[in-house]
Scaffold this motif. Sequence first.
Motif, PDB file in Angstrom:
ATOM      1  N   CYS A 183      -6.970   4.259  -2.517  1.00 46.91           N
ATOM      2  CA  CYS A 183      -8.317   3.693  -2.387  1.00 46.91           C
ATOM      3  C   CYS A 183      -8.271   2.185  -2.647  1.00 46.91           C
ATOM      4  O   CYS A 183      -7.259   1.653  -3.094  1.00 46.91           O
ATOM      5  CB  CYS A 183      -9.272   4.393  -3.343  1.00 46.91           C
ATOM      6  N   PHE A 184      -9.393   1.525  -2.377  1.00 44.15           N
ATOM      7  CA  PHE A 184      -9.421   0.070  -2.418  1.00 44.15           C
ATOM      8  C   PHE A 184     -10.729  -0.410  -3.047  1.00 44.15           C
ATOM      9  O   PHE A 184     -11.815  -0.028  -2.605  1.00 44.15           O
ATOM     10  CB  PHE A 184      -9.296  -0.508  -1.002  1.00 44.15           C
ATOM     11  N   ALA A 185     -10.597  -1.242  -4.089  1.00 42.72           N
ATOM     12  CA  ALA A 185     -11.766  -1.866  -4.712  1.00 42.72           C
ATOM     13  C   ALA A 185     -11.700  -3.360  -4.433  1.00 42.72           C
ATOM     14  O   ALA A 185     -10.704  -4.012  -4.746  1.00 42.72           O
ATOM     15  CB  ALA A 185     -11.767  -1.606  -6.217  1.00 42.72           C
ATOM     16  N   VAL A 186     -12.732  -3.895  -3.825  1.00 46.70           N
ATOM     17  CA  VAL A 186     -12.729  -5.303  -3.434  1.00 46.70           C
ATOM     18  C   VAL A 186     -13.810  -6.050  -4.204  1.00 46.70           C
ATOM     19  O   VAL A 186     -14.921  -5.556  -4.402  1.00 46.70           O
ATOM     20  CB  VAL A 186     -12.936  -5.448  -1.912  1.00 46.70           C
ATOM     21  N   THR A 187     -13.462  -7.247  -4.664  1.00 44.14           N
ATOM     22  CA  THR A 187     -14.383  -8.075  -5.444  1.00 44.14           C
ATOM     23  C   THR A 187     -15.259  -8.910  -4.517  1.00 44.14           C
ATOM     24  O   THR A 187     -14.746  -9.640  -3.665  1.00 44.14           O
ATOM     25  CB  THR A 187     -13.597  -9.003  -6.376  1.00 44.14           C
ATOM     26  N   VAL A 188     -16.560  -8.788  -4.689  1.00 48.05           N
ATOM     27  CA  VAL A 188     -17.516  -9.637  -3.957  1.00 48.05           C
ATOM     28  C   VAL A 188     -18.595 -10.051  -4.947  1.00 48.05           C
ATOM     29  O   VAL A 188     -19.287  -9.193  -5.506  1.00 48.05           O
ATOM     30  CB  VAL A 188     -18.156  -8.906  -2.771  1.00 48.05           C
ATOM     31  N   PRO A 189     -18.763 -11.355  -5.199  1.00 47.71           N
ATOM     32  CA  PRO A 189     -19.787 -11.786  -6.153  1.00 47.71           C
ATOM     33  C   PRO A 189     -21.185 -11.687  -5.569  1.00 47.71           C
ATOM     34  O   PRO A 189     -21.395 -11.810  -4.361  1.00 47.71           O
ATOM     35  CB  PRO A 189     -19.400 -13.249  -6.439  1.00 47.71           C
ATOM     36  N   THR A 190     -22.138 -11.472  -6.460  1.00 49.88           N
ATOM     37  CA  THR A 190     -23.543 -11.373  -6.050  1.00 49.88           C
ATOM     38  C   THR A 190     -24.246 -12.726  -6.055  1.00 49.88           C
ATOM     39  O   THR A 190     -25.409 -12.807  -5.689  1.00 49.88           O
ATOM     40  CB  THR A 190     -24.299 -10.441  -7.012  1.00 49.88           C
ATOM     41  N   THR A 191     -23.541 -13.770  -6.458  1.00 49.95           N
ATOM     42  CA  THR A 191     -24.200 -15.052  -6.717  1.00 49.95           C
ATOM     43  C   THR A 191     -24.554 -15.805  -5.447  1.00 49.95           C
ATOM     44  O   THR A 191     -25.595 -16.475  -5.386  1.00 49.95           O
ATOM     45  CB  THR A 191     -23.292 -15.931  -7.599  1.00 49.95           C
ATOM     46  N   TYR A 192     -23.714 -15.734  -4.430  1.00 52.42           N
ATOM     47  CA  TYR A 192     -23.905 -16.601  -3.271  1.00 52.42           C
ATOM     48  C   TYR A 192     -24.124 -15.866  -1.960  1.00 52.42           C
ATOM     49  O   TYR A 192     -24.832 -16.357  -1.090  1.00 52.42           O
ATOM     50  CB  TYR A 192     -22.687 -17.525  -3.108  1.00 52.42           C
ATOM     51  N   GLU A 193     -23.525 -14.695  -1.783  1.00 51.85           N
ATOM     52  CA  GLU A 193     -23.620 -14.022  -0.489  1.00 51.85           C
ATOM     53  C   GLU A 193     -24.878 -13.173  -0.408  1.00 51.85           C
ATOM     54  O   GLU A 193     -25.219 -12.452  -1.347  1.00 51.85           O
ATOM     55  CB  GLU A 193     -22.391 -13.148  -0.259  1.00 51.85           C
ATOM     56  N   HIS A 194     -25.552 -13.241   0.730  1.00 52.63           N
ATOM     57  CA  HIS A 194     -26.793 -12.485   0.908  1.00 52.63           C
ATOM     58  C   HIS A 194     -26.503 -10.986   0.921  1.00 52.63           C
ATOM     59  O   HIS A 194     -25.561 -10.527   1.564  1.00 52.63           O
ATOM     60  CB  HIS A 194     -27.467 -12.902   2.215  1.00 52.63           C
TER      61      HIS A 194
ATOM     62  N   ALA B 295       0.832  -1.210   0.000  1.00 51.02           N
ATOM     63  CA  ALA B 295       0.000   0.000   0.000  1.00 51.02           C
ATOM     64  C   ALA B 295       0.859   1.250   0.000  1.00 51.02           C
ATOM     65  O   ALA B 295       0.574   2.231  -0.710  1.00 51.02           O
ATOM     66  CB  ALA B 295      -0.934  -0.009   1.211  1.00 51.02           C
ATOM     67  N   ARG B 296       1.923   1.252   0.785  1.00 49.31           N
ATOM     68  CA  ARG B 296       2.813   2.421   0.826  1.00 49.31           C
ATOM     69  C   ARG B 296       3.508   2.633  -0.523  1.00 49.31           C
ATOM     70  O   ARG B 296       3.677   3.776  -0.974  1.00 49.31           O
ATOM     71  CB  ARG B 296       3.848   2.236   1.935  1.00 49.31           C
ATOM     72  N   LEU B 297       3.907   1.539  -1.159  1.00 48.15           N
ATOM     73  CA  LEU B 297       4.528   1.649  -2.481  1.00 48.15           C
ATOM     74  C   LEU B 297       3.553   2.255  -3.481  1.00 48.15           C
ATOM     75  O   LEU B 297       3.913   3.150  -4.264  1.00 48.15           O
ATOM     76  CB  LEU B 297       4.991   0.273  -2.948  1.00 48.15           C
ATOM     77  N   LEU B 298       2.320   1.792  -3.468  1.00 46.23           N
ATOM     78  CA  LEU B 298       1.324   2.291  -4.413  1.00 46.23           C
ATOM     79  C   LEU B 298       1.010   3.755  -4.164  1.00 46.23           C
ATOM     80  O   LEU B 298       0.816   4.530  -5.111  1.00 46.23           O
ATOM     81  CB  LEU B 298       0.050   1.445  -4.324  1.00 46.23           C
ATOM     82  N   GLU B 299       0.948   4.151  -2.906  1.00 48.72           N
ATOM     83  CA  GLU B 299       0.683   5.560  -2.630  1.00 48.72           C
ATOM     84  C   GLU B 299       1.872   6.419  -3.068  1.00 48.72           C
ATOM     85  O   GLU B 299       1.686   7.525  -3.580  1.00 48.72           O
ATOM     86  CB  GLU B 299       0.377   5.768  -1.151  1.00 48.72           C
ATOM     87  N   ARG B 300       3.075   5.906  -2.904  1.00 47.22           N
ATOM     88  CA  ARG B 300       4.245   6.636  -3.408  1.00 47.22           C
ATOM     89  C   ARG B 300       4.154   6.813  -4.926  1.00 47.22           C
ATOM     90  O   ARG B 300       4.557   7.851  -5.475  1.00 47.22           O
ATOM     91  CB  ARG B 300       5.527   5.890  -3.035  1.00 47.22           C
ATOM     92  N   GLY B 301       3.611   5.814  -5.612  1.00 48.15           N
ATOM     93  CA  GLY B 301       3.441   5.890  -7.059  1.00 48.15           C
ATOM     94  C   GLY B 301       2.172   6.581  -7.491  1.00 48.15           C
ATOM     95  O   GLY B 301       1.852   6.596  -8.693  1.00 48.15           O
ATOM     96  N   LYS B 302       1.422   7.152  -6.541  1.00 47.07           N
ATOM     97  CA  LYS B 302       0.191   7.905  -6.823  1.00 47.07           C
ATOM     98  C   LYS B 302      -0.864   7.048  -7.533  1.00 47.07           C
ATOM     99  O   LYS B 302      -1.645   7.552  -8.351  1.00 47.07           O
ATOM    100  CB  LYS B 302       0.491   9.167  -7.653  1.00 47.07           C
ATOM    101  N   PHE B 303      -0.899   5.729  -7.238  1.00 47.26           N
ATOM    102  CA  PHE B 303      -1.946   4.875  -7.784  1.00 47.26           C
ATOM    103  C   PHE B 303      -3.291   5.297  -7.211  1.00 47.26           C
ATOM    104  O   PHE B 303      -3.395   5.682  -6.044  1.00 47.26           O
ATOM    105  CB  PHE B 303      -1.678   3.413  -7.432  1.00 47.26           C
ATOM    106  N   ASP B 304      -4.325   5.191  -8.035  1.00 48.24           N
ATOM    107  CA  ASP B 304      -5.664   5.522  -7.548  1.00 48.24           C
ATOM    108  C   ASP B 304      -6.165   4.491  -6.556  1.00 48.24           C
ATOM    109  O   ASP B 304      -6.763   4.853  -5.542  1.00 48.24           O
ATOM    110  CB  ASP B 304      -6.648   5.621  -8.728  1.00 48.24           C
ATOM    111  N   ALA B 305      -5.943   3.223  -6.860  1.00 47.82           N
ATOM    112  CA  ALA B 305      -6.532   2.193  -6.001  1.00 47.82           C
ATOM    113  C   ALA B 305      -5.762   0.890  -6.110  1.00 47.82           C
ATOM    114  O   ALA B 305      -5.051   0.635  -7.091  1.00 47.82           O
ATOM    115  CB  ALA B 305      -7.999   1.962  -6.386  1.00 47.82           C
TER     116      ALA B 305
END
Length: 454
Positions: A100-111, A43-53
Amino acid sequence: MGKQIRLNAFDINAAMHNAHGLWKHPESERHRYKDLKYWVELARLLERGKFDALFLADVFGFYDVYKGSRDAALRDAIQVPINDPSLLIPTMAYETEHLCFAVTVPTTYEHPYAHARRMTTLDHLTGGRIGWNVVTSFLPSAARNFGLEKMIGHDERYDIADEYMEVVYKLWEGSWEDGAVVRDAARGVYTDPAKVHEIDHRGRHCRLPGPHLSEPSPQRTPVLYQAGASARGRAFAAKHAECVFIDGHSFESMKFYVDDIRAQAVRHGRQPDDVQVYMALSTVVGRTSAEAEEKFRELTRLASEEGPQALYGGYTGIDLSRGAPDDVLAYRNTDHGQTVMARFTTMAEKPLTYGEVVEKVKKIGGRAVVLTGSAEEVADRMQEWAEKTGIDGFNLGHLVTPSSLKDFVDLVVPILQERGVYKTEYAPGTMREKLFGAGRSRLPERHPGAGYRR
């Protein structure tokens, strides 16, 4: 000065992602994925590189189509062993200010009720720096482990996803009014009951009264990502997604996807720039072209034979071991990934044999475009992709962790910044504000999710 390029780092909380066999590289630290310090350093490396997420993929099953077994996936760490990605985010957010952080969560199984609370919690804990990659789960092994006899069909999974979105919009946008939490010690009222509402959802796939358990977070609805380029996937993205992630095959196909999704978004009453499109990319960067080519040759020597075939089997439902090398691989309807199925069949320039497809999927970088060269050459090609296709940026994979990302941050980012096509400072605010502008923490009024507000 050209169009500003946005960057996400593409990763997964697992022993390996899409760099098949490269866990054997002497510089690889992927085995540290179980160590929270590893993720903080990233995370620190990515922020140093100005990554969005940091874009975190996930999967709920084994890649066991190839040879009817999960053995190849286990031997080569094809997205297994794997842990929950969402649990990493609060610590990384605490150690950074803007990433920032984008996390994958499928809609198929979790309520959706439990999912809505988790995402609201993450939005609170990150100060509004959370996105959700909306996907439908595609592995038969996942279906079995969630108690189903077989995998749900491709289009039906999107039907479920459409209703799922309706439910979470109701919970996030309509259940709690602004100002519901008053914390009035004099009156002895923490939350005004009159401002918390049931949603009373009664649908085909889900029924729940509500209300949402959590008070509104900075964004209410997280920034919505979607990964899928099938016709049904593009239609879903045009309605719901704010950021779309697509594999790149050619300038022409990528431009088609970009233009089609944005045109469909306009038909939903949205604006073309309400949707940002990101292309999968990997890079092999050297201080010279020759150094980069030598790095690429070293990676190729470590590449896996069966691992990529196991991954392809999960994505398409096709077991490449069952076809003779000289047999032509023909398109067939699949409930797995339709675009991946089409890539080496209907989208190919000529009919490809099983043997030719095996060689293609074995290439370093998998399905992603791989740019190899000096930092200047890689920057040139990135700009070319952006200019010719209309994409907004890239989901950048890293072939060797973390050295591939370090090379990119140290060598390529400064060149993009010097050219004026990459930010030198972060914009303030929530994830949605950083991506779309100040004062836009919440879904815009023209987004369908905003229609569920009170």
